[in-house]
Write a protein that holds these residues in place. Sequence first.
Motif, PDB file in Angstrom:
ATOM      1  N   ILE A 245      31.511  -3.535  69.670  1.00  0.00           N
ATOM      2  CA  ILE A 245      31.705  -2.765  68.441  1.00  0.00           C
ATOM      3  C   ILE A 245      30.727  -1.593  68.383  1.00  0.00           C
ATOM      4  N   GLU A 246      29.480  -1.826  68.773  1.00  0.00           N
ATOM      5  CA  GLU A 246      28.502  -0.725  68.820  1.00  0.00           C
ATOM      6  C   GLU A 246      28.935   0.348  69.808  1.00  0.00           C
ATOM      7  N   ASN A 247      29.482  -0.058  70.941  1.00  0.00           N
ATOM      8  CA  ASN A 247      29.933   0.915  71.938  1.00  0.00           C
ATOM      9  C   ASN A 247      31.052   1.801  71.396  1.00  0.00           C
ATOM     10  N   THR A 248      31.728   1.324  70.360  1.00  0.00           N
ATOM     11  CA  THR A 248      32.802   2.099  69.746  1.00  0.00           C
ATOM     12  C   THR A 248      32.316   2.956  68.589  1.00  0.00           C
ATOM     13  N   PHE A 249      31.481   2.380  67.703  1.00  0.00           N
ATOM     14  CA  PHE A 249      31.239   3.011  66.403  1.00  0.00           C
ATOM     15  C   PHE A 249      29.817   3.486  66.135  1.00  0.00           C
ATOM     16  N   SER A 250      28.878   3.213  67.006  1.00  0.00           N
ATOM     17  CA  SER A 250      27.486   3.542  66.697  1.00  0.00           C
ATOM     18  C   SER A 250      27.273   5.054  66.599  1.00  0.00           C
ATOM     19  N   LEU A 251      26.443   5.448  65.626  1.00  0.00           N
ATOM     20  CA  LEU A 251      25.958   6.815  65.548  1.00  0.00           C
ATOM     21  C   LEU A 251      24.544   6.943  66.097  1.00  0.00           C
ATOM     22  N   TYR A 252      23.949   5.819  66.505  1.00  0.00           N
ATOM     23  CA  TYR A 252      22.551   5.788  66.911  1.00  0.00           C
ATOM     24  C   TYR A 252      22.383   5.776  68.428  1.00  0.00           C
ATOM     25  N   ARG A 253      23.486   5.757  69.155  1.00  0.00           N
ATOM     26  CA  ARG A 253      23.479   5.774  70.611  1.00  0.00           C
ATOM     27  C   ARG A 253      24.836   6.285  71.057  1.00  0.00           C
ATOM     28  N   GLU A 254      25.005   6.544  72.341  1.00  0.00           N
ATOM     29  CA  GLU A 254      26.290   7.053  72.811  1.00  0.00           C
ATOM     30  C   GLU A 254      27.382   6.019  72.555  1.00  0.00           C
ATOM     31  N   SER A 255      28.506   6.483  72.060  1.00  0.00           N
ATOM     32  CA  SER A 255      29.610   5.604  71.721  1.00  0.00           C
ATOM     33  C   SER A 255      30.897   6.418  71.716  1.00  0.00           C
ATOM     34  N   GLU A 256      31.999   5.734  71.511  1.00  0.00           N
ATOM     35  CA  GLU A 256      33.276   6.435  71.360  1.00  0.00           C
ATOM     36  C   GLU A 256      33.208   7.410  70.178  1.00  0.00           C
ATOM     37  N   LEU A 257      32.547   7.005  69.104  1.00  0.00           N
ATOM     38  CA  LEU A 257      32.452   7.858  67.921  1.00  0.00           C
ATOM     39  C   LEU A 257      31.593   9.086  68.175  1.00  0.00           C
ATOM     40  N   THR A 258      30.445   8.940  68.839  1.00  0.00           N
ATOM     41  CA  THR A 258      29.610  10.113  69.101  1.00  0.00           C
ATOM     42  C   THR A 258      30.309  11.082  70.051  1.00  0.00           C
ATOM     43  N   ARG A 259      31.086  10.557  70.985  1.00  0.00           N
ATOM     44  CA  ARG A 259      31.840  11.443  71.885  1.00  0.00           C
ATOM     45  C   ARG A 259      32.927  12.185  71.110  1.00  0.00           C
ATOM     46  N   LEU A 260      33.595  11.490  70.181  1.00  0.00           N
ATOM     47  CA  LEU A 260      34.592  12.155  69.337  1.00  0.00           C
ATOM     48  C   LEU A 260      33.939  13.261  68.518  1.00  0.00           C
ATOM     49  N   ASN A 261      32.796  12.960  67.914  1.00  0.00           N
ATOM     50  CA  ASN A 261      32.123  13.968  67.098  1.00  0.00           C
ATOM     51  C   ASN A 261      31.667  15.166  67.924  1.00  0.00           C
ATOM     52  N   ALA A 262      31.300  14.924  69.176  1.00  0.00           N
ATOM     53  CA  ALA A 262      30.821  16.016  70.034  1.00  0.00           C
ATOM     54  C   ALA A 262      31.951  16.923  70.496  1.00  0.00           C
ATOM     55  N   THR A 263      33.126  16.339  70.755  1.00  0.00           N
ATOM     56  CA  THR A 263      34.231  17.106  71.328  1.00  0.00           C
ATOM     57  C   THR A 263      35.320  17.457  70.323  1.00  0.00           C
ATOM     58  N   GLY A 264      35.391  16.712  69.225  1.00  0.00           N
ATOM     59  CA  GLY A 264      36.412  16.971  68.219  1.00  0.00           C
ATOM     60  C   GLY A 264      37.744  16.328  68.487  1.00  0.00           C
ATOM     61  N   ARG A 265      37.853  15.596  69.581  1.00  0.00           N
ATOM     62  CA  ARG A 265      39.124  14.919  69.873  1.00  0.00           C
ATOM     63  C   ARG A 265      38.893  13.784  70.847  1.00  0.00           C
ATOM     64  N   CYS A 266      39.773  12.797  70.799  1.00  0.00           N
ATOM     65  CA  CYS A 266      39.730  11.703  71.773  1.00  0.00           C
ATOM     66  C   CYS A 266      41.022  10.902  71.664  1.00  0.00           C
ATOM     67  N   ARG A 267      41.286  10.123  72.696  1.00  0.00           N
ATOM     68  CA  ARG A 267      42.364   9.137  72.639  1.00  0.00           C
ATOM     69  C   ARG A 267      41.719   7.831  72.201  1.00  0.00           C
ATOM     70  N   PRO A 268      42.055   7.325  71.021  1.00  0.00           N
ATOM     71  CA  PRO A 268      41.276   6.239  70.431  1.00  0.00           C
ATOM     72  C   PRO A 268      41.557   4.882  71.062  1.00  0.00           C
TER      73      PRO A 268
END
Length: 287
Positions: free
Chosen positions: A58-81
């Motif tokens: 779950i952290e690997n998906t949603f964390s804002l405190y380390r690299e995650s799916e969410l931080t990558r989405l925020n950095a690029t503006g898009r992702c395949r969820p």
Amino acid sequence: MKRRRFLQISAAALCAGARAQAGTWTGQAFGAEIALDLRGGVRNRQDMRAIRDEIQEIENTFSLYRESELTRLNATGRCRPSAAMSEVLALSRRVHLATLGAFDPTVQPLWDALANGNSGASLRAKIGFETVRVAADIRLGPGQALTLNGIVQGYAADRVRDLLVARGYSDVLVDMGEFAAIGGPFDLGVLDPSAGLLARLQLRDGRAMATSSPGALALPGGSHILGPQGQLPRWSTVTVEAKSAALADAASTAFVLMERDEIARSAARLGLDAVHLVDFDGNYGPL
């Protein structure tokens, strides 16, 4: 950031008879302390390892405190969820609509600005979860970023509860900052940061409970619970009971910003079990 909790385990159970030997586990996740109370005892190390693996995923998906799916989405503006991201964003959309926009994950850039002592005034125009595209892929608008901190601790509690049910546990209180129960009943106290302990509520099998309070964390620019349309907190503490801890978590976050009649309509739309409100004078009562 540590998130203070305003529900405390005041007694493990109200049922008759001696309490079974408890098993507990504590750790860190999502930038906060988490805990489990396993009233039936921990059966083996494999179960604890499975819980830790679940939380790690779950952290690997949603964390804002380390690299995650969410931080990558925020950095690029898009992702395949992932399936988990799609599930949480779908529930976020449901709560966003039911609360007339009071729950809005796109406040993250404003949150960052306020946390760093900036006004963030220019960022308010970028807030609006309705502009986020969630389909086969996710696309954020220019300058947007998401925070799911107002829902993901509840989601984690649901996931751990489901895992333990699948492993045959029958008497467990899952505490991830939000609560989910197997068996019970469990006695939880509503604790306001200013007024103290105000009530005791029972949490029973298959139900969940979450609490939000603007006094949990202060930013240089005000409360950590941000009104997407500039709303200020209207309640000192809001506790929500529901089938899903994720739903209770998101709803309690939004309700802090809403008037009583608005909360009542939103609670009916979302099918919540109960809502408990504490105002800034320390007055407590159910909705």
